[in-house]
Design an enzyme around this catalytic site. Structure first.
Site: not given
Lengths: 326, 380
Positions: B258, B262, B271
């Site tokens: 990705r 998200h 993160y």
């Protein structure tokens, strides 16, 4: 007319609906060869084959989830969850998908399925085998929640639930499975969902119950007549949701007093909704607050204490007397 | 008693046809026509450009939160491309490229992400389920659809999508198990994009691959380079043919990344490192496929601008949608509106007809209530 107990009456409904509609399937744990742990699906697999009466792997979420898929495709699955206490493992499929697919797809799909579950106490069973959880389902928009009280209406309501285009949660009181036999006509019979029945008429008080509590209410009405000379109306809800408010309200408008009886815990239970409906529709006729006779708001108590928790005739009679004396 | 080795009977393959250096395994290269290759690329470009446009629309407040697909175009299109119209597609919530390929109009998806439930309605002749948001819960539906198709004797394959995070959910395992036991025509497509919001794959599972989870359920599982559209297509072709031939389900693990967030409500810099993203950007599925097409002289030079025009026209149609009529919220609750809901609908209709409540003016007192039967205040 043959006399059947509730197990045989439900079996007859399943058999007749499967015969009349090839899209009706039965799916669940032990429903095939074993005929279900309560024998409600007895002999169906022999008659209709293992593709239509499916002994599924042991997984509630996938039983309901795959049934949703079947229903989206146009089939009419009738699922059995072995005990209502296990349905929390598929609750997300019921709430997230069964109840919502019609709305989510804006009518492109619907979910014509029935989820049968034995519920309630009175059979000396372990935890998760004797609770009453109808309030969870009654609260979910998009579902219908049905609880029969005897062999004849169980058969007619199950047939109606199978034919209904929307998902129906169908609770069967374990205490009633073998409790009594009733004459059940051979030919198919349907009771419309969403209608309560007045099963006894009296002017002094309205007792409202469903499932296994109907016979408790009826016995309480006998006691009130014999000991107090009081004539009591008893209403059998049959469908919890959508609630037949008209029948409740028109009865309480005449009697002015109401007592609701259910096995589920009291707070936020069906009794609260029933009391609110009576307030909405019959406030000016009320002579006393609506009383609730229910299980207490405690977790599972064990069957050694079950009698103290589940409403019985004496508790209903006592609540009725309080209401009459108010 | 001796120990008997069972394990060597099983294997998990990794499939790659065209790597990011442009090396091609001609033995595995799928037999796709020039037109098929062109439309495959076009659908991937459309997915990418729409994704970028939707991020801007979201930032401008013209649509709400959505889950971008950037980087996963090959993973989606290589699989969806193998389906026939009569087959069924069961998406999760990150399959915009595949959904458009399957026939969802762009403006309908925009409508969906702008909070209009009408955007969730598939066309009457479309064999697609709407987006499912609770992770992995759509997978049992796919198995049920496949069971029903088999029961009816229809020539139908069902393809279901989900992410790496979904493989930790119970519904994934239950669906795989039921599919194996029932031997139904379903293809499970796991888009392993390495991150379930902020949790990386190594914290999601201790298995070396996701594909190997299929073995426990008695199904074939294959891992494929998910940024290599030719490899994804080859793996999906095999799985769909297997399902159609009555040989049961397959799990495909499409290893991808990705590149975006998200959802538009997420900040991945919290993160994951920029180096990691840069490393994956070099494996961009569009760059790789584009080079392949260039080499075969199949690249249409104006493809981006034509796709952008299509998107712009769809955005215009989307924005011309009249405001939602609140009363229609009652339309699809049940087949027939129960009396309770009739009354609630009437209550809303009355409010809507009266217009917005006046602010700053004193509310007139209601007329004196009539004395009521049962009113005890005076007596007690």
């Amino acid at each position: 007319m043959p006399k059947l107990n509730m197990v045989k009456a439900l079996n007859l409904a399943l058999f007749q609906e499967m015969e009349r509609d090839g899209d009706v399937l039965v799916l669940g744990e032990d429903v095939g060869v074993d005929g279900g742990v309560f024998r409600v699906t007895d002999d169906l697999q022999r008659k209709f084959g293992s593709q239509r009466v499916i002994d599924s792997p042991l997984a509630e979420a996938a039983i309901i989830g795959t049934a949703v898929g079947m229903a989206l495709y146009g089939l009419k699955p009738v699922c059995e969850i072995q005990f209502s206490g296990f349905a929390f493992q598929c609750f997300h499929q019921i709430e997230n998908h069964c109840a919502r697919y019609r709305a989510r797809s804006q009518g492109r799909f619907h979910v014509p399925m029935v989820i049968r579950m034995p519920y309630g106490g009175g059979v000396r069973a372990l935890e998760h085998h004797s609770e009453s959880e109808e309030q969870f389902y009654a609260h979910i928009p998009g579902l219908k929640m049905v609880i029969p009280s005897g062999p004849r209406n169980a058969r007619a309501l199950l047939a109606a639930a199978i034919r209904d285009p929307d998902p129906v949660i169908f609770f069967e009181a374990k205490a009633l499975y073998h409790a009594a036999k009733e004459e059940v006509p051979d030919e198919s019979e349907i009771l419309p969902l969403g209608r309560a029945q007045v099963v006894r008429e009296g002017k002094a008080l309205t007792l409202i119950a469903y499932g296994a509590m109907v016979r408790v209410a009826l016995e309480a009405a006998e006691v009130l007549q014999a000991e107090d000379g009081v004539e009591t109306t008893v209403i059998d809800l049959l469908t919890i949701a959508p609630l037949d408010r008209d029948t409740l309200v028109s009865s309480v408008k005449q009697t002015g007093r109401a007592v609701v009886v259910h096995e589920a815990p009291r707070s936020f239970g069906p009794g609260a909704e029933i009391a609110a409906s009576i307030m909405d529709g019959a406030f000016l006729s009320l002579e006393a607050p609506v009383r609730r006779v229910t299980a207490y708001d405690v977790p599972f108590v064990g069957f050694a204490r079950e009698k103290a928790n589940v409403p019985d005739v004496s508790r209903v009679v006592a609540a009725a007397r309080d209401t009459l004396a108010f | 008693m001796p120990r008997i080795a069972l394990e060597p009977r099983f294997q998990v393959e990794h499939l790659s046809v065209l790597d990011s250096e442009g090396n091609l395994d001609t033995a595995l290269e799928p037999k796709l026509s020039a037109d098929e290759l062109k439309s495959l690329y076009r659908a991937m470009v459309l997915g990418r450009r729409l994704d970028e446009r939707m991020v801007r629309l979201q930032r401008q407040g013209r649509i709400g939160t959505f889950a971008p697909i950037k980087g996963q175009e090959a993973s989606q299109m290589g699989t969806a491309f193998t389906l026939r119209r009569a087959d069924w597609m069961v998406p999760s919530f990150r399959e915009i490229a595949a959904m458009i390929w399957r026939g969802w109009p762009i403006e309908k998806l925009l409508l969906f992400y702008a909070g209009h439930v009408e955007g969730g309605r598939p066309a009457d002749d479309q064999h697609d389920l709407p987006i499912t948001i609770p992770v992995s819960t759509q997978l049992p539906h796919a198995v049920g659809l496949a069971y029903a198709a088999q029961y009816r004797g229809d020539d139908v394959v069902v393809m279901a999508y989900f992410g790496d995070g979904a493989t930790s959910e119970g519904d994934f395992h239950e669906a795989m198990n039921f599919a194996g036991v029932w031997h139904v025509p379903v293809v499970f497509v796991c888009q392993n994009n390495q991150w379930a919001i902020s949790v990386p794959l190594k914290k999601q599972t201790h298995s070396r691959t996701i594909a190997q989870k299929a073995l426990a359920y008695g199904l074939p599982g294959v891992q494929v380079d998910g940024n290599d559209v030719l490899a994804v297509y080859a793996a999906a072709r095999e799985a769909v043919d297997r399902a159609r031939a009555g040989d049961g389900p397959t799990l495909i693990e499409s290893v991808t990344y990705r590149l975006g967030f998200h959802t538009t409500a997420d900040d991945p810099s919290k993160y994951r490192s920029e180096e990691e993203v840069t490393m994956w950007e070099k494996k961009d599925p569009l760059t790789r496929f584009r080079a392949y097409l260039e080499q075969r002289n199949l690249l249409e030079s104006d493809i981006e601008s034509r796709v952008d025009e299509e998107i712009a026209a769809a955005v215009q149609r989307f924005e011309a949608t009249p405001p939602a009529d609140p009363l229609t919220m009652f339309d699809h609750a049940y087949a027939e509106l129960p009396p309770d809901l009739e009354a609630q609908r009437a209550e809303m209709a009355e409010r809507e007809a009266a217009g917005p409540p006046r602010v700053g003016e004193p509310t007139p007192l209601p007329p004196r209530a009539t004395p009521m039967r049962g009113q005890r205040l005076t007596r007690r």
